[in-house]
Write an enzyme that holds these catalytic residues in place. Sequence first.
Site, PDB file in Angstrom:
ATOM      1  N   SER A 143      -6.702  -3.670   3.284  1.00 20.28           N
ATOM      2  CA  SER A 143      -6.487  -2.324   3.849  1.00 20.28           C
ATOM      3  C   SER A 143      -5.868  -1.460   2.770  1.00 20.28           C
ATOM      4  CB  SER A 143      -5.515  -2.394   5.029  1.00 20.28           C
ATOM      5  OG  SER A 143      -4.177  -2.512   4.561  1.00 20.28           O
ATOM      6  N   ASP A 144      -5.904  -0.155   2.945  1.00 15.70           N
ATOM      7  CA  ASP A 144      -5.073   0.684   2.081  1.00 15.70           C
ATOM      8  C   ASP A 144      -3.627   0.587   2.602  1.00 15.70           C
ATOM      9  OD1 ASP A 144      -4.159   2.355   0.106  1.00 15.70           O
ATOM     10  OD2 ASP A 144      -5.720   3.863   0.354  1.00 15.70           O
ATOM     11  N   TYR A 145      -2.724   1.138   1.809  1.00 19.06           N
ATOM     12  CA  TYR A 145      -1.280   1.050   2.053  1.00 19.06           C
ATOM     13  C   TYR A 145      -0.916   1.496   3.484  1.00 19.06           C
ATOM     14  CZ  TYR A 145       3.347   1.023  -0.299  1.00 19.06           C
ATOM     15  OH  TYR A 145       4.622   0.746  -0.736  1.00 19.06           O
TER      16      TYR A 145
END
Length: 738
Positions: free
Chosen positions: A285-287
């Site tokens: 996932s992104d942050y």
Amino acid sequence: MRQIFSRIVSFILLTSLLTTTLVAQRRNQPNVEAKINALIARMTLAEKLGQLQQLDGDFPTGAGRPEHFEMVKKGLLGSTLNVRGAKNVNELQRAAMQSRLKIPHLFAFDVIHGYRTIFPVPLGEAASFDPKAAEMSSYIAAKESRAAGVAWTFAPMVDIARDPRWGRIVEGAGEDTYLGAQFAAARVRGFQGPDYSRPDRVLACAKHWVAYGAAQAGRDYNTTDISENTLYNVYFPPFKAAKDAGVDTFMSSFNSLNGIPATADRWTLTDVLRNQWKFDGFVVSDYTSVMELVNHGYARDEADAAQLALNAGLDMEMVSRFMNQNGEKLVKEKKLSMATIDEAVRRILRIKFRLGLFDNPYTDESLEAKTLLAPEHRKAAREIAAESFVLLKNDNQTLPVRKNVKELAVVGALADSKEDILGSWNGDGKAADAVTVLEGIKNKLGPNTKIRYAPGCDAKCEDTSGFDKALDAVRDSDFTILVLGESAGMSGEASSRSDIDLPGRQLELVRAVAKTGKPYAVVLMNGRPLTINWLAENSPAILETWFAGTEGGNAVADVLFGDVNPSGKLPVTFPRSVGQIPLFYNQPSTGRPFDANNKYTSKYLDVPNTPLYPFGYGLSYTKFQISNLRLSAKQIAPNGSLTVTADVENTGAREGTEVVQLYIRDLVGSIVRPVKELKGFERVTLKAGEKRAVTFTLKPEQLGFYNAQNKFVVEPGDFRVWVGQSSADGLEGSFTVK
Ligand code: NOJ
């Protein structure tokens, strides 16, 4: 310098040839899947959920956080980002080796345009139209990263971006799908090489999956709404090219796409990636983007977010811990199956095997000091930076400047900023290593030129009290280099702008310089297209240098004083006004194309349709002429191919490189086709007076598109073809597919 460049290039060429076979060998290592299954059979649910978790280390120092050591020892944390430096990495890896199953830890870092030796920002590098250069800079970045213990970079960013307000346009290859795909593949090859278990390669990550670059209104993190067909034709191809080049991780993006947040989108994560493309790596996932599923109003709570992401096909969660902390409960409640968790673990372990971490989890600590910022890395950075510059204007051969100029003024705060020249996302780059434009000029000219430096104002340029001093320097000198543009922080993540003109009162400064009547040239530094109409009309010379990296100042001086002839071309359209956005050369044709004599055609009342500078545009210190367009056939079958040849001649007085570009237009299609599409380009270096034939081959891959059913087809019909020096010119021909 040339020698080093060509040595590294031949190395890269050789390794690219080997890439396919070696990647296949490593992928087909015997027994890996059996080993993974055996491991999974021994793992507790907590250990499995630990493999799906990535946490953030201490960015400034690169050290692991104390609480992470404890988790790693217990086998409850599989990856971190920002932990780097061979010693730091080995320390945390030793903790992993104390865990029950000794599953190695995976160290990630954003190596976007260099690790310690910083290369031009990716948008600038794309302006070289030289994928080999991108392959080389990525290779050097990989070499430095791995020596510093980083095994996985969150790059390349392959988002198509057609809105220069969006700050992250700086991180990609610009607006064009074809160019973007070439750079995506080159960067993956450079990072991963034929076998990314090697001590000079890293695992790459294609991001942000997907359509992140289409953020509405150019505002970062904003919603996207793109038809499936446009995804297939415009936004997917660079990702597909990265996948075909062997990329083994993807990052899900922050945005929602057609109503579904990308981090929980089963269609993109599973149907497209796994089922259609047969991707067998993993998706991170992104942050905190799993956490943000709640903000999107797509998940009710933490557990719901975790369940939605995992069931959609996400494998690893960055920073938020929703999957980790709710996995057990979700399994108990039968909202998440053990098979789904096992599959995510399997994908992650597979890549840890491919990285060679099970055989050798540690980093050789003796490599780091001699690898980082090695002299040959700096040399390559200087050469690639010079290749990335685009000469936008050069009236009366204002540039190059004579090296024997007696007195030179250098004006603008950006001219002497070590931080800014490194750009917006500079890995472990150090400002102290960077060469500013002022320093580069001093290095070039030596003691016989008197150089007067006056910033005039800072990069924001709200205060004009320094203007007078700058103007005195201009008046007292024979020539002025005026360095203008954005500070590094004005582009990049979370740095969208609604006004993309020169910041603050910089324009007043140029006008005042112009008013002195003294000759001058503008050097631009920026991470996005700017609406520089006044400069385009009034300044004698403009050199676009983006953010050029560690050796940026030397590279700028190489071009300003004529040791290097500029050859870059714009990978993105420069609009005249923000009101024209989105403005890109390959727009679909309309039912009412522009007609100056007919009000009721597609246009504005107050601004032309044309850009200030078109895609593919860029000048040289010499001149080129393209002639004698010829096609190998007038008619081909849908599965056939044809060659398009033209002669390119250097008609000027010095050696130079032209990027010869091939565009096509499919005149009638079952869906509306773009008015022009880049389908080939080649850098051609010619001595003064030299002439050479350039041949492009058009194959079904270039002639086809995804139809309304999202099937790739080559449709019979008439095509136009151009060979030229930008998207706005060229010799025209035609052929038919029948
Ligand atoms: C957020 C950014 O969107 C992404 O590109 C980056 O890789 C992660 N943060 C990690 O730093």
